[in-house]
Design a protein around this motif. Structure first.
Motif, mmCIF file in Angstrom:
data_model
loop_
_atom_site.group_PDB
_atom_site.id
_atom_site.type_symbol
_atom_site.label_atom_id
_atom_site.label_comp_id
_atom_site.label_asym_id
_atom_site.label_seq_id
_atom_site.Cartn_x
_atom_site.Cartn_y
_atom_site.Cartn_z
ATOM 1 N N LEU A 357 0.823 -1.211 0.000
ATOM 2 C CA LEU A 357 0.000 0.000 0.000
ATOM 3 C C LEU A 357 0.856 1.259 0.000
ATOM 4 O O LEU A 357 0.488 2.271 -0.622
ATOM 5 C CB LEU A 357 -0.940 -0.019 1.209
ATOM 6 N N ILE A 369 -5.889 5.877 -0.522
ATOM 7 C CA ILE A 369 -5.346 4.596 -0.051
ATOM 8 C C ILE A 369 -5.916 4.198 1.308
ATOM 9 O O ILE A 369 -5.928 3.012 1.681
ATOM 10 C CB ILE A 369 -3.803 4.678 0.001
ATOM 11 N N TYR A 372 -8.196 1.234 1.797
ATOM 12 C CA TYR A 372 -7.681 -0.137 1.766
ATOM 13 C C TYR A 372 -6.928 -0.526 3.039
ATOM 14 O O TYR A 372 -6.541 -1.675 3.202
ATOM 15 C CB TYR A 372 -6.786 -0.327 0.542
ATOM 16 N N LYS A 395 -9.141 -8.540 -2.289
ATOM 17 C CA LYS A 395 -8.919 -7.109 -2.095
ATOM 18 C C LYS A 395 -7.777 -6.585 -2.963
ATOM 19 O O LYS A 395 -7.862 -5.488 -3.525
ATOM 20 C CB LYS A 395 -8.621 -6.819 -0.618
ATOM 21 N N LEU A 399 -7.914 -3.848 -6.012
ATOM 22 C CA LEU A 399 -7.007 -2.701 -6.116
ATOM 23 C C LEU A 399 -6.313 -2.683 -7.476
ATOM 24 O O LEU A 399 -6.173 -1.617 -8.103
ATOM 25 C CB LEU A 399 -5.974 -2.768 -4.991
ATOM 26 N N LYS A 402 -8.547 -1.445 -10.112
ATOM 27 C CA LYS A 402 -8.861 -0.024 -9.977
ATOM 28 C C LYS A 402 -7.758 0.867 -10.526
ATOM 29 O O LYS A 402 -8.031 1.885 -11.166
ATOM 30 C CB LYS A 402 -9.102 0.313 -8.511
#
Length: 510
Positions: A357, A369, A372, A395, A399, A402
């Motif tokens: 991340l 961010i 998440y 997940k 991401l 996206k």
């Protein structure tokens, strides 16, 4: 309530005996009646009454004959004889059959109630004694099975008569099963409730015994081999007993012929269940007496950084397949370590996700961010490794979809775009080949055909172009060298001069 049966060939007397005293006051209920001896025996076998009021003289089969027949196999049922005659011989025979009372007709209410009260008190004492005896046996059996599951030593006498008394008829096969019941919701009674329901079920099915084996629930299975269909059946029972708010994991030994052999299996069964996080929930897992010991590096930081970088690359190019592949590789490397604990695994994965991340946030400053970040906390709430990884995989793929590259029409465009975004990193053709699932030699030829340049040349030119921009912003040469991916400043000098004909210092002055 205790059960009463009334036997008399006269209907009016039977009806009168039902109401002459308050039966329920003394803990009795009238469950049936019979008009003759034969009918009485049939009803006795069906109803199993605690007390029988019976007329001594009836056509066909009299009361004494009925009592004599019952007493052949039953010495506990209580009898009160009703008679229209004060016959000493009848009374003498009745005493020999162990009757509790001999009442002359017409029946005196007080006399009958005195006998009934006396019998009620006797039944109460017998029940208490039986309950105490059963409770004592349960405690002794629990102690025996706890020692078995805890791999504790037994006294020699335990292996002889006492064990047969506590464990019943010997079985052809025995298995030891340990069960853990758990939930995210804290409950002080869940385990006890589950254990009681399971004990009732196992007792009803007559397939073994349930006992306490803290922190687990133990089951000694007798002639109920957990194989194929029976394993699925047991799974179903356990899941149903857990209900919607709890879950279970169970470990079981291999079947053995002698129950004492389960003592050797106990450490392996409990050892398997201690690694419940690595097991699939809602299933019964068979323990093995052989175990491979896996070694894992004491410092996991390099492994974490390597996988974090790989995940980041896959997310950056929008590769759901690549994310899942990287996750399964990490799972195999981390989860296969026999000595790593649940907490260590969760902390390691939390570290990897945090690194990912951070990288994603740096590369995509406008991405929210923080949406998440909860996935890191969620890791610590999972009960099973496979479920944790499945949710994490979903997940990370979300991401990737996206923020990953949306133009999938040209693999080469994706690759050159990727180089433009990651030129400052230690990029190699082999890295790109792995990311995009190509043979490195084939990808090198494709790259040359598409760009007209070899991969290393293209990367150098991208780096030099960015270096020029940084030099024009006034950065020092050694800073620029590091920023564009050249760890060695002398090497940067030589590359810059090769492509631009002058050194970076000279170019900065122009």
């Amino acid at each position: 309530m205790h059960k009463v049966m009334i036997v008399d060939d006269e209907p009016m007397i039977r009806e009168g005996l039902k109401s002459i005293i308050e039966w329920d006051k003394h803990g009795f209920t009238v469950v049936g009646e019979a008009s003759n001896g034969r009918d009485a025996l049939t009803k006795y076998r069906e109803l199993q009454p605690d007390l029988i009021l019976i007329d001594i003289r009836m056509p066909g089969m009299d009361g004494l004959q009925v009592i004599q027949e019952v007493r052949q196999n039953d010495t506990t049922t209580n009898f009160i004889i009703l008679s229209g005659y004060a016959d000493f011989d009848y009374a003498k025979q009745a005493i020999g059959f162990g009757v509790d009372g001999y009442i002359l007709k017409p029946v005196d209410e007080d006399e009958l109630e005195t006998y009934v009260k006396r019998i009620a008190d006797s039944l109460k004492r017998r029940g208490e004694q039986q309950a105490s005896s059963e409770q004592t046996m349960l405690l002794r059996r629990d102690e025996l099975l706890q020692k078995l599951a805890g791999n504790q030593s037994f006294e020699e006498t335990t292996f002889d008569g006492e064990a047969q008394e506590l464990l019943g008829t010997p079985a052809k096969y025995y298995q030891l099963m340990l069960i853990e019941v758990y939930s995210r919701e804290h409950s002080l009674t869940r385990g006890d409730t589950f254990k009681k329901k399971l004990a009732d079920l196992i007792e009803q099915k007559e397939i073994g015994f349930v006992f306490s084996a803290e922190p687990y629930i133990g089951v000694l299975l007798k002639d109920y081999l957990l194989q194929s269909g029976s394993r699925e059946q047991m799974n179903g029972w356990l899941a149903e007993l857990c209900g919607p708010n709890a879950r279970f994991a169970a470990a079981v030994s291999e079947p053995v012929r002698d129950w004492r052999e389960l003592q050797d299996w106990a450490p392996y069964v409990s050892g398997l269940l201690k690694r419940r996080f690595m097991l699939k929930g809602g299933q019964i897992h068979t323990a093995s007496q052989t175990r491979e010991d896996h070694q894992i590096e004491s410092d996991l930081t390099p492994i974490m950084e390597s996988f974090a970088q790989r995940f980041f690359y896959m997310i950056d190019i929008g590769s759901a397949e690549g994310v899942e592949k990287a996750l399964r590789e990490a799972e195999a490397q981390l989860g296969g370590a026999g000595d790593i604990t649940e907490q260590q695994l969760k902390s390691t994965w939390a570290g990897i996700v945090s690194m990912v991340l951070n990288k994603v946030s740096t590369a995509n400053p406008t991405l929210p961010i923080q949406e998440y970040l909860p996935m890191i906390t969620a890791l610590y709430l999972e009960h099973h490794y496979n479920e944790m990884l499945d949710k994490l995989n979903a997940k990370l793929i979300e991401l990737a979809q996206k923020i990953g590259s949306s133009d999938a029409s040209s693999v080469m465009k994706q690759i050159t775009d990727f180089i433009d975004r990651h030129y400052y990193e230690n990029l190699k053709l082999e890295t790109l080949a792995d990311l995009f699932n190509y043979n490195s030699g084939y990808l090198g030829k494709m790259f040359k055909s598409h760009t007209g340049q070899h991969f290393n040349t293209y990367l150098d030119e991208v780096r030099i172009q960015h270096a020029i921009e940084l030099l024009q912003e006034g950065m020092k040469v050694h800073q620029v060298s590091e920023r564009v991916g050249y760890a060695n400043v002398d090497y940067f000098h030589s590359k810059f001069k090769k492509y631009k004909g002058v050194s970076p210092s000279t170019y900065k002055k122009i």
